[in-house]
Design a protein around this motif. Structure first.
Motif, short mmCIF file in Angstrom:
data_model
loop_
_atom_site.label_atom_id
_atom_site.label_comp_id
_atom_site.label_asym_id
_atom_site.label_seq_id
_atom_site.Cartn_x
_atom_site.Cartn_y
_atom_site.Cartn_z
N LYS A 241 0.85 -1.19 0.00
CA LYS A 241 0.00 0.00 0.00
C LYS A 241 0.89 1.24 0.00
O LYS A 241 1.87 1.33 0.75
CB LYS A 241 -0.92 -0.01 1.22
N ASP A 244 0.37 7.07 2.75
CA ASP A 244 -0.64 8.13 2.69
C ASP A 244 0.01 9.46 3.01
O ASP A 244 1.08 9.53 3.65
CB ASP A 244 -1.76 7.83 3.69
N SER A 258 -5.50 9.25 0.55
CA SER A 258 -6.43 8.14 0.83
C SER A 258 -7.88 8.51 0.59
O SER A 258 -8.75 7.64 0.57
CB SER A 258 -6.24 7.65 2.27
N ARG A 261 -9.32 6.54 -2.27
CA ARG A 261 -9.43 5.08 -2.21
C ARG A 261 -10.88 4.64 -2.33
O ARG A 261 -11.79 5.28 -1.81
CB ARG A 261 -8.83 4.57 -0.90
N LYS A 358 -7.49 0.93 -6.75
CA LYS A 358 -8.53 1.65 -6.01
C LYS A 358 -8.40 1.49 -4.50
O LYS A 358 -9.03 2.24 -3.73
CB LYS A 358 -9.91 1.20 -6.49
N ASN A 359 -7.58 0.54 -4.06
CA ASN A 359 -7.34 0.37 -2.63
C ASN A 359 -6.04 1.01 -2.17
O ASN A 359 -5.63 0.85 -1.02
CB ASN A 359 -7.33 -1.13 -2.29
N GLY A 360 -5.40 1.73 -3.07
CA GLY A 360 -4.15 2.39 -2.72
C GLY A 360 -2.93 1.51 -2.78
O GLY A 360 -1.86 1.88 -2.29
#
Length: 382
Positions: A241, A244, A258, A261, A358-360
């Motif tokens: 990931k 952030d 984030s 996300r 899309k989830n970072g």
């Protein structure tokens, strides 16, 4: 073309019993003793690794003890020179009447330091390649041209291309040298210029750092820097990931990465107004953005500009409509000189890009032009 944004800081690593003294025999056989001669300065005070040292009759002496060979910096009025010190008897001659036109450093002759001998040999190889000489020729030409003229602009572009060619040759040599010489402090110093997975693969970089682990190199600050970068590269490996961050936009509003996300495929783009390769990539990137922005794609551009007026001016000139935020620089005088977010991402060059799902999660790094096109076609299906 990529622009290296990291700076090598030649500094004191681990030094004990450091002193300017006339009696240089105190540490003979177990530490270092330096007998120094300065041509062009009869008396005064010089600065050695931020410590004052007195010059009398054109001479100075220094004694101390090191855990590992270390690069010393000697500043004399407006000029400085550097040389490697190790635990031995060393003679240094600095000629203030003979200044190198390229480095602007006084001619310095060092005897008694094997590490410095190695440093000189390696540096000469790097600086005497055809690519390095061509780059220097273009730099010299640029000094003779009127700033802003067509000839100046053409030469500036030629410098960008020559810098890239020189970087590739230098990085290949340094990588090979470090792989073959894991006990070399000189190799560790030159690796400071390419702490990344662009100048060599991640696997090569990891092999080099691990090779230094159980040698005298591990006692240097150079090693700590390389090791820290290895850990940073692991944190931003594909499949992890993305870190952030919250930064100010060009409208002075807070933006948090984030917040995208769950909704967006995101391209994090590190750039700067002064980075010509970055800005040359934007006509194509604008086409990409237009194609996918309504399909769940967003670009977050993180500038490495400390001059925010220049940053905002470049945004207007380039007409880049995506999210624009400014990285945060540490206070002047800090040990770490690079900006906060670009450091967290271990991004050593501009431009550097990170493609996030899309989830970072990081899908890919440093995709440009056709590579980016192919990846987005794979994701969006067109």
């Amino acid at each position: 073309m990529k622009i290296n944004i990291k700076f090598l800081i030649a500094s004191l690593l681990i030094i004990t019993l450091y002193s300017c003294k006339n009696d240089n025999n105190e540490f003979a056989g177990k530490g270092y003793s330096i007998n120094g001669k300065i041509i062009g300065l009869d008396s005064g005070v010089i600065n050695i690794n931020q410590e004052e040292c007195t010059v009398e009759n054109g001479r100075f002496s220094l004694i101390g003890k090191l855990e590992a060979p270390t690069m010393f910096q000697v500043r004399i009025k407006e000029v400085y020179t550097t040389y490697f010190v190790e635990n031995s008897k060393i003679e240094v001659t600095i000629n203030l009447n003979d200044i190198d036109e390229t480095t602007r450093q006084p001619k310095t002759i060092v005897k008694g330091s094997e590490t410095h001998d190695e440093y000189v040999e390696v540096t000469q190889i790097i600086r005497n390649t055809p690519e390095s000489k061509k780059l220097q020729e273009l730099f010299n030409l640029g000094q003779t041209l009127e700033k802003g003229s067509e000839a100046y602009k053409k030469n500036y572009e030629a410098i960008s291309n020559a810098r890239e060619a020189n970087r590739k040759v230098q990085s290949a040599f340094v990588t090979n040298y470090a792989l073959k010489n894991p006990e070399s402090v000189v190799a560790a110093l030159w690796m400071q210029y390419q702490k990344n997975e662009v100048d060599q693969t991640f696997e090569e970089y990891e092999q080099i750092v691990n090779g230094f682990e159980n040698t005298i190199v591990a006692k240097t600050k150079y090693f700590k820097s390389l090791k820290d970068e290895l850990e940073a590269l692991k944190r931003v490996a594909v499949g992890n990931k993305a870190p952030d961050f919250t930064l100010k936009t060009s409208e002075d509003e807070d933006f948090t990465l984030s917040s995208l996300r769950g909704d967006k495929i995101v391209l994090v783009d590190f750039w700067a107004s002064w980075c010509l390769p970055c800005r040359k990539s934007y006509p194509h990137l604008k086409e990409v953005y237009k194609k996918y922005k309504n399909k769940g794609f967003e670009i977050v551009a993180v500038t490495n500009d400390s001059n925010h007026d220049a940053w905002k001016k470049a945004i207007l000139e380039d007409e880049t409509k995506w999210i624009q935020v400014a990285d945060i620089f540490p206070p002047r005088g800090s040990e770490v000189m690079t900006a906060k977010v670009i450091t967290a991402y271990a991004a050593p060059f501009l431009p550097s890009t990170y493609l996030l799902d899309k989830n970072g999660v990081i899908l890919a790094k440093n995709l440009h032009a056709d590579e980016l096109d192919l990846k987005l076609e794979e994701i969006f299906g067109f």
